[in-house]
Design an enzyme around this catalytic site. Structure first.
Site, PDB file in Angstrom:
ATOM      1  N   GLU A 119       5.763   0.853   3.637  1.00  0.00           N
ATOM      2  CA  GLU A 119       5.802   1.069   2.202  1.00  0.00           C
ATOM      3  C   GLU A 119       5.084  -0.063   1.478  1.00  0.00           C
ATOM      4  O   GLU A 119       5.145  -1.220   1.892  1.00  0.00           O
ATOM      5  CB  GLU A 119       7.260   1.159   1.740  1.00  0.00           C
ATOM      6  CG  GLU A 119       7.918   2.428   2.270  1.00  0.00           C
ATOM      7  CD  GLU A 119       9.383   2.566   1.886  1.00  0.00           C
ATOM      8  OE1 GLU A 119       9.784   3.685   1.577  1.00  0.00           O
ATOM      9  OE2 GLU A 119      10.113   1.574   1.913  1.00  0.00           O
ATOM     10  N   CYS A 132       2.836  -5.363  -3.840  1.00  0.00           N
ATOM     11  CA  CYS A 132       3.724  -5.934  -2.831  1.00  0.00           C
ATOM     12  C   CYS A 132       3.410  -5.276  -1.484  1.00  0.00           C
ATOM     13  O   CYS A 132       3.622  -4.080  -1.301  1.00  0.00           O
ATOM     14  CB  CYS A 132       5.162  -5.671  -3.269  1.00  0.00           C
ATOM     15  SG  CYS A 132       6.360  -6.322  -2.130  1.00  0.00           S
ATOM     16  N   CYS A 139      11.382  -5.279  10.677  1.00  0.00           N
ATOM     17  CA  CYS A 139      11.402  -6.748  10.773  1.00  0.00           C
ATOM     18  C   CYS A 139      12.331  -7.128  11.911  1.00  0.00           C
ATOM     19  O   CYS A 139      13.406  -6.551  12.060  1.00  0.00           O
ATOM     20  CB  CYS A 139      11.889  -7.348   9.453  1.00  0.00           C
ATOM     21  SG  CYS A 139      11.861  -9.152   9.431  1.00  0.00           S
ATOM     22  N   CYS A 143      18.334 -10.567   8.586  1.00  0.00           N
ATOM     23  CA  CYS A 143      19.058 -11.135   7.447  1.00  0.00           C
ATOM     24  C   CYS A 143      20.078 -10.101   6.985  1.00  0.00           C
ATOM     25  O   CYS A 143      19.750  -8.921   6.856  1.00  0.00           O
ATOM     26  CB  CYS A 143      18.079 -11.469   6.326  1.00  0.00           C
ATOM     27  SG  CYS A 143      16.768 -12.571   6.868  1.00  0.00           S
ATOM     28  N   CYS A 146      19.513  -7.649   3.941  1.00  0.00           N
ATOM     29  CA  CYS A 146      18.217  -6.972   3.786  1.00  0.00           C
ATOM     30  C   CYS A 146      18.161  -5.654   4.562  1.00  0.00           C
ATOM     31  O   CYS A 146      18.452  -5.611   5.752  1.00  0.00           O
ATOM     32  CB  CYS A 146      17.096  -7.893   4.253  1.00  0.00           C
ATOM     33  SG  CYS A 146      15.480  -7.106   4.252  1.00  0.00           S
ATOM     34  N   CYS A 370      13.354  -5.288  -4.243  1.00  0.00           N
ATOM     35  CA  CYS A 370      13.418  -6.226  -3.120  1.00  0.00           C
ATOM     36  C   CYS A 370      14.525  -5.843  -2.155  1.00  0.00           C
ATOM     37  O   CYS A 370      15.664  -5.626  -2.571  1.00  0.00           O
ATOM     38  CB  CYS A 370      13.755  -7.626  -3.610  1.00  0.00           C
ATOM     39  SG  CYS A 370      12.570  -8.320  -4.692  1.00  0.00           S
TER      40      CYS A 370
HETATM   41  N1  SAH Z   1      10.318 -11.483   5.308  1.00  0.00           N
HETATM   42  C1  SAH Z   1       9.840 -12.173   4.177  1.00  0.00           C
HETATM   43  C2  SAH Z   1       9.150 -11.268   3.231  1.00  0.00           C
HETATM   44  C3  SAH Z   1      10.030 -10.202   2.612  1.00  0.00           C
HETATM   45  S1  SAH Z   1      10.119 -10.627   0.969  1.00  0.00           S
HETATM   46  C4  SAH Z   1      10.960 -12.945   3.533  1.00  0.00           C
HETATM   47  O1  SAH Z   1      12.101 -12.725   3.894  1.00  0.00           O
HETATM   48  O2  SAH Z   1      10.679 -13.796   2.712  1.00  0.00           O
HETATM   49  C5  SAH Z   1      11.395  -9.801   0.336  1.00  0.00           C
HETATM   50  C6  SAH Z   1      12.282 -10.695  -0.541  1.00  0.00           C
HETATM   51  O3  SAH Z   1      13.404  -9.898  -0.911  1.00  0.00           O
HETATM   52  C7  SAH Z   1      12.833 -11.869   0.258  1.00  0.00           C
HETATM   53  O4  SAH Z   1      13.026 -12.981  -0.556  1.00  0.00           O
HETATM   54  C8  SAH Z   1      14.162 -11.317   0.701  1.00  0.00           C
HETATM   55  O5  SAH Z   1      15.034 -12.311   1.060  1.00  0.00           O
HETATM   56  C9  SAH Z   1      14.582 -10.548  -0.524  1.00  0.00           C
HETATM   57  N2  SAH Z   1      15.610  -9.553  -0.230  1.00  0.00           N
HETATM   58  C10 SAH Z   1      15.912  -8.982   0.940  1.00  0.00           C
HETATM   59  N3  SAH Z   1      16.957  -8.137   0.800  1.00  0.00           N
HETATM   60  C11 SAH Z   1      17.317  -8.175  -0.501  1.00  0.00           C
HETATM   61  C12 SAH Z   1      18.303  -7.496  -1.254  1.00  0.00           C
HETATM   62  N4  SAH Z   1      19.124  -6.619  -0.701  1.00  0.00           N
HETATM   63  N5  SAH Z   1      18.380  -7.757  -2.563  1.00  0.00           N
HETATM   64  C13 SAH Z   1      17.534  -8.643  -3.155  1.00  0.00           C
HETATM   65  N6  SAH Z   1      16.553  -9.290  -2.489  1.00  0.00           N
HETATM   66  C14 SAH Z   1      16.461  -9.074  -1.169  1.00  0.00           C
HETATM   67 FE1  SF4 Z   2      12.981  -9.706   7.519  1.00  0.00          FE
HETATM   68 FE2  SF4 Z   2      14.325  -8.876   5.384  1.00  0.00          FE
HETATM   69 FE3  SF4 Z   2      14.908 -11.220   6.481  1.00  0.00          FE
HETATM   70 FE4  SF4 Z   2      12.600 -10.923   5.165  1.00  0.00          FE
HETATM   71  S1  SF4 Z   2      14.650 -10.793   4.274  1.00  0.00           S
HETATM   72  S2  SF4 Z   2      12.905 -11.913   7.141  1.00  0.00           S
HETATM   73  S3  SF4 Z   2      12.113  -8.785   5.670  1.00  0.00           S
HETATM   74  S4  SF4 Z   2      15.151  -9.208   7.451  1.00  0.00           S
END
Ligand code: SAH
Ligand code: SF4
Length: 396
Positions: A119, A132, A139, A143, A146, A370
């Site tokens: 996406e 974006c 991934c 986390c 996420c 995000c």
């Molecule tokens: N993997 C990279 C790039 C993804 S960026 C990273 O983690 O930085 C996506 C951003 O959205 C990151 O800052 C991530 O931590 C944040 N994110 C992930 N899940 C989220 C959620 N449920 N609500 C708000 N932000 C979130």
């Molecule tokens: Fe991967 Fe989501 Fe963690 Fe970013 S925030 S490193 S996309 S699991």
């Protein structure tokens, strides 16, 4: 939510296969550097003296004009065009879905020839727009907050597939013929699906293509790479690309951070902040963005805010903080912090002289915010499976 008419007709790599030829599509010309194209032209028999000039012409057709076939490259001789068609693929990915949110945010779901999907999200603002981009299918990091991290299937995207997300956005928004000043896609953030620093070779190749001044010419200050903190690659990113850096920090002590971001066990906060300090040093104190997802009762207290300020000060990092209210998704463990908590957190950081705006949530109705990426394709797949089941039952 409204469904867009698809501006881009999908062209499959398979369309470029010659009858009777092997089933592997020829390597796409998108994703090769200018020098590599020059070399490849020599290999397919273009006279040595012409290779450089021709590769530049081809590059400009692809990245300045946005053409979708060799046939459209008007200043190339017919023979060369058919040689190119034989030697290279040149296909846009298939667009499975193009959605537009009530706030103008757009999301494309693209499918590559091996069936994998990613996406890409476009967030228009008053006088600019941010694209974006995803770097991986899914991934490998998990986390806990996420959605992308829950996707089982993961693979790296090729440089071509990363660049194509930009090309498709420019196709669909209709921007190839516009002057720079009139264009809406002004900045890129590597904040879609995936961890860009786990696929750095391809990300780097793709960004260099987008930055090349013979073509798209996007300045490195208009690109932001977001990472969960793959420390050794942060150094490499600084040296090779020098783009803006965003760090998904999300907690101020190792205990909480390791709990919500397992990568912290490998690269704890101290190592991460040291790498950030060095990165900023490399680039004349350009500010590093620290992303901070606000999760109720996990990381959102006033003490957490004060500790964040203390940390950034003690490492002397030129920083800004981006507060992201947690976006829930089906099955997520957490809740979003209350508006008051987020506001208080932001004020404490602002009072210390560090900017800490609260990121407004965009594109929530199309699950483009995000951390929400993944759901639509999964849902679609499930509904497709149901449809197929029903069809199979009917035909029995
Ligand atoms: N993997 C990279 C790039 C993804 S960026 C990273 O983690 O930085 C996506 C951003 O959205 C990151 O800052 C991530 O931590 C944040 N994110 C992930 N899940 C989220 C959620 N449920 N609500 C708000 N932000 C979130
Ligand atoms: Fe991967 Fe989501 Fe963690 Fe970013 S925030 S490193 S996309 S699991």
């Amino acid at each position: 939510m409204k469904r867009l008419p698809l501006g881009t007709e999908p062209v499959l790599a398979s369309d470029f296969r010659k009858e009777g030829a092997e089933t592997i599509p020829p390597r796409s010309i998108v994703g090769l550097s200018l020098d590599e194209i020059t070399e490849r032209l020599a290999e397919i028999g273009v006279p040595e003296k012409q290779c450089k000039m021709r590769s530049k012409q081809i590059w400009q057709w692809i990245y300045l004009k946005g053409v979708k076939s060799f046939e459209e490259m008007k200043n190339l001789p017919r023979k060369l065009k058919s040689q190119l068609e034989e030697a290279f693929g040149f296909a846009r990915p298939q667009i499975i879905e193009a959605l537009i949110s009530k706030d103008g945010t757009r999301k494309w779901l693209m499918k590559f020839p091996d069936g994998n999907e990613v996406e890409t999200v476009f967030i228009p603002e008053k006088d600019r727009g941010t694209l974006c981009i995803s770097s991986q299918v899914g991934c490998t990091l998990t986390c806990r907050f996420c959605h992308t991290g829950t996707q089982r299937l993961v693979r790296n995207l090729s440089a071509e597939e990363i660049i194509m997300q930009f090309m498709v956005a420019r196709d669909d928004i209709g921007e190839w013929d516009k002057e720079d000043a009139g264009r809406l896609v002004t900045t890129i953030v590597l904040m879609g699906m995936g961890e860009p620093l786990y696929n750095f070779d391809n990300v780097s190749r793709a960004m260099k293509t987008l930055m090349d001044d013979n073509g798209i010419n996007l300045g490195r200050r208009r690109i932001t790479l977001s990472t969960s903190g793959v420390v050794p690659e942060i150094y490499r990113c600084g040296e090779e690309l020098g783009v803006n850096l965003a760090i998904s920090l999300h907690a101020v002590n190792d205990k909480t951070r390791s709990e919500i971001m397992p990568i912290n066990k490998k690269y704890p906060i101290a190592d991460l902040l040291k790498a950030c300090k060095d990165y900023a040093g490399l680039r004349n104190s350009r500010k590093i963005t620290f992303e901070y997802v606000m999760i109720k009762d996990v990381n959102d207290s006033a003490d957490d805010a004060r500790e964040l300020v203390r940390l950034l000060r003690s490492y002397n990092i030129p920083a800004k903080v981006n507060l992201i209210p947690f976006n829930p998704w089906p099955g997520s463990d957490y809740e979003r912090s209350s508006g008051n908590r987020v506001k208080r957190f932001s004020e404490i950081i602002f009072d210390s002289g560090i900017s800490a705006p609260i990121r407004s949530t965009r594109g929530e109705d199309i699950l483009a915010a995000c951390g929400q990426l993944k759901s639509v394709s999964e849902k679609r797949r499930k509904s497709e499976i149901l449809k197929e089941k029903k069809a199979a039952e009917l035909s029995r």
